[in-house]
Design a protein around this motif. Structure first.
Motif: not given
Length: 59
Positions: A11-17, A21-22
């Motif tokens: 939940l705390t991971k940013s969209y860019e991060t 990773e994907r």
């Protein structure tokens, strides 16, 4: 407790991060150098298509 910590990190991971990773996981699945190059070009094309056409000469 492990599950709770994983949910918090998700939940705390940013969209860019998460997107990076994907992409890295997608590239890591390549079978050989040719597949890797194909996947890299595919990701580049997808990124280029996200901007409006009038912004193409700014990147």
């Amino acid at each position: 407790m492990y599950l709770l910590s994983r949910i918090f990190l998700f939940l705390t991971k940013s969209y860019e991060t998460a997107q990076k990773e994907r992409e890295e996981a997608y590239l890591a699945e390549s079978a050989d150098i040719y597949d890797l190059e194909f996947r890299m070009r595919k990701l580049d094309r997808e990124k280029a298509g996200r901007n409006p056409s009038w912004m193409n000469h700014y990147s």
